[in-house]
Design a protein around this motif. Structure first.
Motif, short mmCIF file in Angstrom:
data_model
loop_
_atom_site.label_atom_id
_atom_site.label_comp_id
_atom_site.label_asym_id
_atom_site.label_seq_id
_atom_site.Cartn_x
_atom_site.Cartn_y
_atom_site.Cartn_z
N LYS A 16 22.26 87.09 -21.33
CA LYS A 16 22.64 86.84 -22.51
C LYS A 16 23.97 87.60 -22.93
O LYS A 16 23.86 88.84 -22.43
CB LYS A 16 21.72 86.54 -23.67
N ILE A 18 25.85 88.84 -26.81
CA ILE A 18 25.95 88.64 -28.24
C ILE A 18 27.42 88.75 -28.55
O ILE A 18 28.29 89.69 -28.15
CB ILE A 18 25.20 89.59 -28.96
N GLU A 22 25.69 91.41 -33.70
CA GLU A 22 24.41 92.43 -33.23
C GLU A 22 24.24 93.58 -34.20
O GLU A 22 25.05 93.91 -34.95
CB GLU A 22 24.54 93.15 -31.52
N HIS A 23 23.20 93.84 -34.53
CA HIS A 23 22.64 94.95 -35.39
C HIS A 23 22.55 94.12 -36.61
O HIS A 23 21.39 94.48 -37.15
CB HIS A 23 23.42 96.21 -35.31
N VAL A 25 22.17 91.32 -37.24
CA VAL A 25 21.07 90.10 -37.24
C VAL A 25 19.69 90.80 -37.60
O VAL A 25 18.75 90.12 -38.06
CB VAL A 25 21.02 89.54 -36.12
N VAL A 26 19.67 91.89 -37.44
CA VAL A 26 18.27 92.59 -37.67
C VAL A 26 17.94 92.73 -39.15
O VAL A 26 16.78 92.61 -39.65
CB VAL A 26 18.13 94.23 -36.99
N HIS A 144 12.31 96.86 -28.05
CA HIS A 144 13.21 97.07 -29.12
C HIS A 144 13.05 97.53 -30.37
O HIS A 144 13.42 98.00 -31.29
CB HIS A 144 13.85 95.77 -29.29
N PRO A 147 12.54 93.63 -33.09
CA PRO A 147 13.66 92.91 -32.30
C PRO A 147 13.86 91.77 -33.58
O PRO A 147 12.92 91.29 -34.09
CB PRO A 147 13.06 92.38 -31.04
N SER A 148 14.93 91.26 -33.54
CA SER A 148 15.38 90.38 -34.41
C SER A 148 14.87 88.98 -33.85
O SER A 148 14.59 87.82 -34.47
CB SER A 148 16.61 90.13 -34.86
N GLY A 149 14.80 88.91 -32.52
CA GLY A 149 14.21 87.59 -31.87
C GLY A 149 15.67 86.97 -31.18
O GLY A 149 15.34 86.00 -30.59
N ILE A 150 16.91 87.61 -31.31
CA ILE A 150 17.93 86.77 -30.89
C ILE A 150 17.98 86.80 -29.55
O ILE A 150 18.33 85.80 -28.69
CB ILE A 150 19.15 87.43 -31.37
N ASP A 151 17.59 87.75 -28.65
CA ASP A 151 17.73 87.88 -27.18
C ASP A 151 16.78 87.09 -26.44
O ASP A 151 17.10 86.14 -25.71
CB ASP A 151 17.15 89.30 -26.63
N THR A 191 18.52 100.41 -26.78
CA THR A 191 18.73 99.67 -27.91
C THR A 191 17.53 99.98 -29.01
O THR A 191 17.97 100.05 -30.20
CB THR A 191 18.27 98.21 -27.60
N VAL A 195 18.79 100.87 -32.60
CA VAL A 195 18.27 99.79 -33.90
C VAL A 195 17.70 101.12 -34.83
O VAL A 195 17.97 101.09 -36.11
CB VAL A 195 17.39 98.74 -33.31
N GLY A 275 25.59 93.68 -27.73
CA GLY A 275 24.12 94.10 -27.68
C GLY A 275 23.85 95.32 -28.33
O GLY A 275 24.54 95.61 -29.50
N GLY A 276 22.97 96.27 -27.89
CA GLY A 276 22.78 97.53 -28.40
C GLY A 276 23.75 98.38 -28.78
O GLY A 276 23.64 99.27 -29.72
C1 MEV Z 1 20.29 93.52 -28.99
O1 MEV Z 1 20.49 92.53 -27.98
C2 MEV Z 1 20.55 92.85 -30.29
C3 MEV Z 1 20.21 93.66 -31.43
O2 MEV Z 1 20.67 93.16 -32.67
C4 MEV Z 1 18.71 94.08 -31.68
C5 MEV Z 1 17.94 92.77 -32.06
O3 MEV Z 1 18.53 91.91 -32.74
O4 MEV Z 1 16.74 92.74 -31.69
C6 MEV Z 1 20.97 95.31 -31.27
#
Ligand code: MEV
Length: 327
Positions: A16, A18, A22-23, A25-26, A144, A147-151, A191, A195, A275-276
């Protein structure tokens, strides 16, 4: 009576990217992620007497002796077996991946997804999306931290997604196909550490950090509009502004900044880390296919480890991703 396992079971998942968010989204802001099928993972499970044997490019040996760094995979295998009421023994697992690790390309989520899918297949059990996400989440927490769960949503989706934490992801409208070039700095990013560093900043330099996070959220909303309108110039500008905020948050580094500069000098509509960060990859939005090829050449000339060029678009509501070059 439990059914006999399969003689050969395969599970797979793709990488994937992003696009933006990213970030942030956490912290509950939205983000947009793209499926990146040019690179992927396959997990192959076969019957084998005794304790689980793992074969991969990063480790070969019994599951119970797996190095600390890879404990997420071991947890994923054990938790999946537990969920299936099976003992974690009597099989060997071969994990083959073309996704470089630690580059912000979702390798940990893709590996966990492929592992869970292969074990459900091996034990002849249907796998629901909820069970898949629950099991992958456990492995992702190892990789992570929070993690936000996006991955995991992105590696299981064939379409670009609009993602907000704790909500179901939605598809994103794309009016005009666009070309993305991915360039790998060749350096592993952490990552988990990136984070955590933002979490620390959030405590100490609160206003500035909150501002950058909110700005990234706004930029993601603008990106959604630009994709819907097919406005690639606007999208490029958004990517550039997102990179500025990621620099403020401290997750870019000299190597990423350099490749971003190379992209902009070569006329990319926009470029940013994906990403991270702190190592890993950048993405650049090209004007068209020929320009993407030129960008890829410039990146390699500037020292990028590898590049991929792919096109993403939608055709009568079917999302299409075409790998033009790269693995
Ligand atoms: C990692 O691909 C994306 C971050 O936003 C971490 C996350 O959302 O879990 C850096």
């Amino acid at each position: 009576m439990l059914e006999l396992p399969q003689q050969l079971a395969i599970g797979s998942a793709h990488s994937k990217l992003i696009l933006v968010g990213e970030h942030a989204v956490v912290y509950g802001e939205p983000a947009i992620a793209l499926p990146f099928p040019s690179i992927h993972v396959k997990s192959i499970v076969q019957p084998n007497e005794g304790p689980v044997l793992l074969e991969s490019s990063f480790y070969v040996g019994p599951l119970n002796s797996i190095p600390e760094k890879l404990k997420g995979i071991a947890t994923c295998i054990k938790q999946t077996c537990k969920k299936l009421n099976r003992e974690p023994n009597g099989f060997r697992m071969h994990i083959k991946s073309t996704i470089p690790i630690g580059r912000g390309l979702g390798s940990s989520a893709a590996i966990a997804t492929a592992v869970v899918r292969s074990l459900y297949h091996f034990f002849n059990e249907p796998l629901s999306k909820d069970d898949l996400l629950e099991l992958v989440h456990m492995a992702e927490t190892y990789a992570h931290g929070s993690p936000s769960g996006i991955d995991m949503e992105a590696v299981t989706s064939d379409a670009p997604i609009w993602f907000e934490k704790d909500k179901r992801s939605k598809k994103v409208d794309i009016k005009q196909a666009f070309h993305i070039v991915v360039a790998d700095t060749g350096r592993i990013g952490d990552t988990h550490a990136a984070v955590s560093s933002i979490k620390e900043k959030y405590k100490s330099i609160t206003d500035q950090t909150k501002y950058s996070i909110k700005s990234l959220g706004h930029l993601t909303k603008e990106a959604k509009r630009a994709l819907k309108d097919g406005d690639l110039d606007a999208l490029g500008d958004i990517l550039n502004r997102a990179q500025d905020e990621l620099v403020h948050l401290g997750v870019s580094d000299a190597g990423i900044d350099y490749l971003v500069k190379v992209a902009r000098q070569a006329g990319a509509l926009g470029a940013k880390l994906t990403g991270g960060g702190r190592g890993g990859c950048i993405i650049a939005l090209a004007k068209h296919a020929v320009h993407a090829k030129k960008l890829a050449e410039r990146f390699l000339h500037a020292g990028a480890d590898q590049t991929w060029h792919f096109q993403i678009g939608s055709d009568e509501n079917q999302y299409t991703t075409t790998t033009v070059s790269g693995s």
